[in-house]
Design a protein around this motif. Structure first.
Motif, PDB file in Angstrom:
ATOM      1  N   LEU A  35       0.820  -1.199   0.000  1.00  0.00           N
ATOM      2  CA  LEU A  35       0.000   0.000   0.000  1.00  0.00           C
ATOM      3  C   LEU A  35       0.861   1.259   0.000  1.00  0.00           C
ATOM      4  CD1 LEU A  35      -2.828   1.225   0.167  1.00  0.00           C
ATOM      5  CD2 LEU A  35      -2.743   0.926   2.655  1.00  0.00           C
ATOM      6  N   SER A  36       2.060   1.176   0.557  1.00  0.00           N
ATOM      7  CA  SER A  36       2.949   2.337   0.580  1.00  0.00           C
ATOM      8  C   SER A  36       3.294   2.803  -0.823  1.00  0.00           C
ATOM      9  CB  SER A  36       4.237   1.997   1.332  1.00  0.00           C
ATOM     10  OG  SER A  36       3.980   1.764   2.688  1.00  0.00           O
ATOM     11  N   GLY A  37       3.297   1.885  -1.785  1.00  0.00           N
ATOM     12  CA  GLY A  37       3.608   2.262  -3.155  1.00  0.00           C
ATOM     13  C   GLY A  37       2.618   3.260  -3.726  1.00  0.00           C
ATOM     14  N   LEU A  38       1.385   3.218  -3.258  1.00  0.00           N
ATOM     15  CA  LEU A  38       0.386   4.220  -3.651  1.00  0.00           C
ATOM     16  C   LEU A  38       0.488   5.464  -2.772  1.00  0.00           C
ATOM     17  CD1 LEU A  38      -2.209   5.257  -5.053  1.00  0.00           C
ATOM     18  CD2 LEU A  38      -3.508   3.940  -3.349  1.00  0.00           C
ATOM     19  N   LEU A  39       0.559   5.246  -1.471  1.00  0.00           N
ATOM     20  CA  LEU A  39       0.511   6.370  -0.546  1.00  0.00           C
ATOM     21  C   LEU A  39       1.699   7.306  -0.679  1.00  0.00           C
ATOM     22  CD1 LEU A  39      -0.773   4.563   2.684  1.00  0.00           C
ATOM     23  CD2 LEU A  39      -2.087   5.772   0.920  1.00  0.00           C
ATOM     24  N   VAL A  40       2.840   6.782  -1.086  1.00  0.00           N
ATOM     25  CA  VAL A  40       4.025   7.626  -1.188  1.00  0.00           C
ATOM     26  C   VAL A  40       3.828   8.737  -2.221  1.00  0.00           C
ATOM     27  CG1 VAL A  40       5.236   6.322  -2.993  1.00  0.00           C
ATOM     28  CG2 VAL A  40       6.553   7.515  -1.219  1.00  0.00           C
ATOM     29  N   HIS A  41       2.929   8.519  -3.175  1.00  0.00           N
ATOM     30  CA  HIS A  41       2.681   9.527  -4.201  1.00  0.00           C
ATOM     31  C   HIS A  41       1.735  10.624  -3.730  1.00  0.00           C
ATOM     32  CE1 HIS A  41       4.834   7.375  -7.306  1.00  0.00           C
ATOM     33  NE2 HIS A  41       4.198   6.268  -6.969  1.00  0.00           N
ATOM     34  N   ILE A  42       0.977  10.363  -2.664  1.00  0.00           N
ATOM     35  CA  ILE A  42       0.026  11.374  -2.195  1.00  0.00           C
ATOM     36  C   ILE A  42       0.355  11.900  -0.811  1.00  0.00           C
ATOM     37  CG2 ILE A  42      -1.814  10.391  -3.618  1.00  0.00           C
ATOM     38  CD1 ILE A  42      -2.976   9.157  -1.066  1.00  0.00           C
ATOM     39  N   ALA A  43       1.312  11.279  -0.124  1.00  0.00           N
ATOM     40  CA  ALA A  43       1.683  11.736   1.213  1.00  0.00           C
ATOM     41  C   ALA A  43       2.104  13.196   1.143  1.00  0.00           C
ATOM     42  CB  ALA A  43       2.820  10.875   1.763  1.00  0.00           C
ATOM     43  N   GLY A  44       1.610  13.981   2.060  1.00  0.00           N
ATOM     44  CA  GLY A  44       1.930  15.403   2.077  1.00  0.00           C
ATOM     45  C   GLY A  44       0.925  16.276   1.359  1.00  0.00           C
ATOM     46  N   GLN A  45       0.072  15.686   0.543  1.00  0.00           N
ATOM     47  CA  GLN A  45      -0.956  16.465  -0.130  1.00  0.00           C
ATOM     48  C   GLN A  45      -2.082  16.787   0.860  1.00  0.00           C
ATOM     49  OE1 GLN A  45      -2.246  14.713  -3.810  1.00  0.00           O
ATOM     50  NE2 GLN A  45      -0.154  14.364  -4.547  1.00  0.00           N
ATOM     51  N   PRO A  46      -2.821  17.859   0.610  1.00  0.00           N
ATOM     52  CA  PRO A  46      -3.851  18.275   1.583  1.00  0.00           C
ATOM     53  C   PRO A  46      -4.856  17.182   1.910  1.00  0.00           C
ATOM     54  CG  PRO A  46      -3.465  20.012  -0.032  1.00  0.00           C
ATOM     55  CD  PRO A  46      -2.678  18.826  -0.502  1.00  0.00           C
ATOM     56  N   GLU A  47      -5.285  16.437   0.906  1.00  0.00           N
ATOM     57  CA  GLU A  47      -6.271  15.385   1.159  1.00  0.00           C
ATOM     58  C   GLU A  47      -5.707  14.309   2.072  1.00  0.00           C
ATOM     59  OE1 GLU A  47      -5.311  16.486  -1.716  1.00  0.00           O
ATOM     60  OE2 GLU A  47      -7.064  17.337  -2.742  1.00  0.00           O
ATOM     61  N   ALA A  48      -4.434  13.937   1.846  1.00  0.00           N
ATOM     62  CA  ALA A  48      -3.803  12.920   2.689  1.00  0.00           C
ATOM     63  C   ALA A  48      -3.601  13.444   4.109  1.00  0.00           C
ATOM     64  CB  ALA A  48      -2.475  12.482   2.087  1.00  0.00           C
ATOM     65  N   GLU A  49      -3.244  14.724   4.229  1.00  0.00           N
ATOM     66  CA  GLU A  49      -3.059  15.310   5.555  1.00  0.00           C
ATOM     67  C   GLU A  49      -4.376  15.338   6.323  1.00  0.00           C
ATOM     68  OE1 GLU A  49      -1.328  19.072   4.749  1.00  0.00           O
ATOM     69  OE2 GLU A  49       0.706  18.258   4.464  1.00  0.00           O
TER      70      GLU A  49
END
Length: 462
Positions: free
Chosen positions: A361-375
């Motif tokens: 799952l980290s392979g997906l999340l690493v691309h969105i981590a730090g974005q407002p929606e992920a935060e």
């Protein structure tokens, strides 16, 4: 990208280096060359390099070449060693060689003494400044790496003379350049006509009917560790690795700090399975051997390999390589951000390549981590772990995912009694208002992964 470069023609338009610049190249400087005689200044230019073992090299040269040699024909027991050395140097003087750089070790004392004597004699001549400079490497060197570095730098000068961009652009050898142009043309709108593609593939020595495994090799490290020269060194290593295992491969320039490899396999279309993994394992092992050898000279930093686990045709290369590049970039970030407590030293030592499944799952999340929606998502779910027992609850969530929710196995892994485990699970359920299973567990686990992928203090070094 460099393309269509003829490496054996470096003319007065700019395809030369001064001897001083050559001595500053990494593989040359590592040998700590000592000037025995002559002048090594900005007025002496170098247009090429040759490794020569003959004792009369003049007929092989045209002038302004750097000659690299161990002088193998000048054996210690040769009666005319001193005269032969004098003739050797006279040959170089006659054609105007740029310099002679020799690697002669202490186990050849007679030749070393002859070199010193010849140097003194040459420096005493009125036209000493016009004679070929004589250099002696103080340390063992690899002539192949010196010639590669020099040739790539000469290509860079030729590109500059033609008005080409150099900053940030790797300098590739002709085979890599041709493969890069082929991949770029395939990626262009409309691609290439089938016959043109087959002809160009055949010209590169590839089997016409092969299928390919797409790989992307990504250098790791700071910008100073991923220079164009080091990327080009790794590209050469990839070509040599494929040659060593006798498997045809196209090696091309990718994005910054990346090279693309299309590894030919004699397999029908279908599942990647054992045959594909075996081909990649063999290639990566050979690449590691080459990189380890080069790394002793400080020329190639660490790297990782992303693999799109599929057999593709060459026409499908652009899309498949994009997949492999995405895997490599995600793997770089995931491996750098993965908490130290979760790192497996044995796995880190043996892992040769990454596939999508390895990222989880980290392979997906690493691309969105730090974005407002992920935060927002993390802020919504992480308060569960804000109390004094937060780290204990984190371990419950992580271990529950690892064990598939099996309570007996979960208790054993955490070293907890059943009552203690159930107490902690109940606390999580009270804090979330949801049962500790299924999607609720996945939400908490995802929030923890996002936290780990963005927390600067818990990242592992790349």
């Amino acid at each position: 990208m460099a393309g269509g470069i003829k490496l054996d023609v470096m003319d007065a338009r700019g395809g030369t280096l001064t001897l001083v610049e050559v001595l500053e190249l990494d593989p040359v400087a590592l040998g700590q060359p000592r000037l025995l005689s002559g002048v090594a200044d900005e007025n002496r230019s170098v247009r090429w390099a040759h490794v020569i073992g003959q004792d009369r090299p003049g007929h092989m040269l045209e002038g302004r070449e750097l000659i690299l040699s161990t002088l193998p024909r000048l054996a210690e027991d040769r009666p005319d060693l001193e005269d032969a050395l004098e003739q050797y140097l006279a040959d170089l003087d006659a054609v105007g060689a740029a310099a002679l750089a020799v690697e002669v070790l202490p186990d050849r004392p007679r030749l070393l003494e002859a070199l010193e004597a010849a140097a003194r004699s040459r420096d005493a001549q009125p036209a000493a400044a016009e004679l070929t400079p004589l250099l002696h490497f103080s340390r063992v060197v690899r002539f192949q790496q010196i010639t590669e570095a020099l040739h790539w730098e000469l290509v860079a000068r030729e590109l500059e003379a033609d008005g080409a961009e150099r900053d940030g652009t790797p300098i590739w050898d002709p085979m890599v350049s041709a493969a890069t142009n082929l991949i770029d043309d395939l990626a262009a709108p409309g691609g290439l006509p089938a016959q043109d593609m087959e002809d160009r593939v055949a010209a590169l020595g590839m089997p016409r009917s092969a299928r390919y495994v797409p790989l992307v090799v990504l250098l790791k490290g700071e910008p100073k560790e991923t220079t164009s020269y080091r990327v080009a060194q790794l590209a050469l290593g990839a070509r040599q690795a494929a040659a060593h295992i006798r498997r045809p491969a196209l090696v091309a320039a990718g994005q910054e700090a990346e090279i693309c490899v299309m590894l030919a396999v004699d397999e029908p279309a279908g599942a990647f399975a054992e045959a594909g993994r075996r081909a990649v394992d063999t290639f990566c092992a050979a690449l590691r051997t080459d990189a380890d050898r080069r790394r002793t000279y400080g020329l190639v930093p660490r790297y990782l390999v992303g693999v799109a686990e599929q057999f593709v045709t060459l026409a499908e290369a652009p899309g498949a390589l994009a997949d492999a590049a995405g895997i490599a970039r995600a793997a770089l970030r995931v491996s750098a951000r993965r908490p130290r407590r979760e790192q497996n030293p044995a796995e880190s030592a043996t892992r040769q390549w990454w596939a999508a499944a390895d990222l989880g799952l980290s392979g997906l999340l690493v691309h969105i981590a730090g974005q407002p929606e992920a935060e927002w998502f993390a802020r919504r779910h992480l308060p569960v772990f804000a109390g004094e027992d937060g780290e204990q609850l984190r371990e419950i969530v992580r271990a529950s995912v690892r064990t598939g929710g099996n309570k007996a196995e979960l208790a054993r892994e955490l070293g907890l009694s059943r009552p203690t485990l159930y107490t902690r699970i109940s606390r999580i359920e009270r804090l979330t208002g949801r049962p500790f299973q299924g999607e609720s567990l996945l939400l908490l686990y995802t929030a923890l992964l996002l936290e780990e992928l963005t927390a600067p203090g818990d990242a592992a070094a790349p």
